[in-house]
Design an enzyme around this catalytic site. Structure first.
Site, PDB file in Angstrom:
ATOM      1  N   SER A 123       0.830  -1.201   0.000  1.00 22.15           N
ATOM      2  CA  SER A 123       0.000   0.000   0.000  1.00 22.15           C
ATOM      3  C   SER A 123       0.871   1.261   0.000  1.00 22.15           C
ATOM      4  O   SER A 123       1.577   1.518  -0.962  1.00 22.15           O
ATOM      5  CB  SER A 123      -0.951  -0.053   1.192  1.00 22.15           C
ATOM      6  OG  SER A 123      -1.975   0.896   1.063  1.00 22.15           O
ATOM      7  N   HIS A 277      -7.583  -5.814   0.045  1.00 24.32           N
ATOM      8  CA  HIS A 277      -6.388  -4.975   0.045  1.00 24.32           C
ATOM      9  C   HIS A 277      -5.323  -5.471   1.018  1.00 24.32           C
ATOM     10  O   HIS A 277      -4.133  -5.291   0.789  1.00 24.32           O
ATOM     11  CB  HIS A 277      -6.792  -3.546   0.401  1.00 24.32           C
ATOM     12  CG  HIS A 277      -5.667  -2.566   0.418  1.00 24.32           C
ATOM     13  ND1 HIS A 277      -4.873  -2.330  -0.679  1.00 24.32           N
ATOM     14  CD2 HIS A 277      -5.196  -1.765   1.409  1.00 24.32           C
ATOM     15  CE1 HIS A 277      -3.965  -1.414  -0.374  1.00 24.32           C
ATOM     16  NE2 HIS A 277      -4.135  -1.058   0.888  1.00 24.32           N
TER      17      HIS A 277
END
Length: 299
Positions: A123, A277
């Site tokens: 991320s 994610h």
């Protein structure tokens, strides 16, 4: 100045920090970076280049502790798990963007004389690692980006929601993590995500729960975290081996982004993991296999 021919200083940090929970490096730009070193097996070659592991927004080196140990074992390389600025035990700074984060990592690699490493980032850490690779200020051997792409893309609204929850917890002066979790549950249904966010709390001297991370700085930086410092892949690229690991249930690395990824990183491979994610925590074994297979191919 970076010593290009120097070998990574693998043993000294273990001796120096053997009795400490983590090591710290005071960088030349004044930022203090905290990190863990996960030692390679005793039969590993001292010339095996380290892996440097970068966490995501609101994360810390603790999030990658188990995976770092596994990768050190399987790859026979030392793994440095970093706390990026404004996270974990690293120092706070009002500037929080990818250029600043990349500069911290560059200074860290230079100071620790780490060359030809593999950068792994999730991320925010992925965009930081990509920025380091594209800036080409320090020599890295390979790059692994976990569920992020080299584009400007709005963050999920969840992150702004988490900031609002954190501010409410701070204002409530709660004394128990359970009370903090009750407030956070109004904003996030998933317990694992709440537990992840609550790792940033600590008990202050007055008995209240405080945030270890500077909420104000990170709230102001949310737009920066959606940006990417490079726009034109015809001007800059990283030709080294690159792996993009994406969660198939996440939107951060969509199919339409792959051509842009290929222009910035012409030697890239793609590994799909059936997850959202939070790829590493949701599917750790699938992630481990993808990373180990990719890096063993480079040996």
């Amino acid at each position: 100045m970076l010593l290009l021919g120097a070998q990574p200083r693998l043993q000294q940090p273990f001796r120096q920090y053997a009795r400490r929970a983590y090591a710290t490096a005071k960088l030349s730009n004044g930022v203090k970076i905290a990190y863990d070193i996960h030692e390679a097996p005793k039969d590993a070659s001292p010339r095996n280049a380290p892996v440097v592991f970068l966490h995501g927004l609101f994360g810390s080196k603790k999030n990658n502790r188990s995976m770092s140990k596994v990768l050190a074992r399987d790859l026979k390389r030392p793994v440095y798990a970093i706390d990026l600025r404004n996270h974990g035990d690293s120092s706070h700074h009002q500037r929080h963007d990818y250029t600043a984060l990349a500069e911290d990592i560059e200074h860290f690699l230079e100071q620790e004389r780490i060359t030809d490493s593999t950068l792994i980032g999730h991320s925010m850490g992925a965009k930081t690692a990509m920025t380091v690779a594209l800036r080409q200020r320090v020599p890295i051997a390979s790059l692994i980006s976990v569920d992020n792409a080299p584009i400007d893309a709005a963050l999920k609204s969840d992150f702004a929601k988490y900031v609002r929850a954190m501010r409410r917890i701070e204002e409530a002066h709660v004394k128990r993590q359970a009370d903090a979790d009750a407030i956070l549950a109004e904003y996030e249904d998933e317990l694992p995500i709440r537990q992840f966010l609550l790792t940033n709390l600590y008990r202050a001297e007055d008995g209240t729960q405080k945030w270890r991370i500077p909420i104000k700085y990170l709230a102001n930086a949310l737009d920066n975290m959606a940006d990417f410092p490079f726009r034109d892949p015809d001007e800059v690229r990283f030709a080294g081996p690159t792996l993009f690991v994406r969660g198939t249930k996440s939107h951060y690395v969509a199919d339409e982004m792959l051509p842009t990824i290929g222009r910035f990183f012409p030697n890239f491979k793609l590994a799909d993991v059936e997850s959202g994610h939070w790829v590493i925590s949701e599917k750790p074994e699938d992630f481990r296999k993808a990373v180990v297979e990719f890096l063993q191919e480079q040996e």
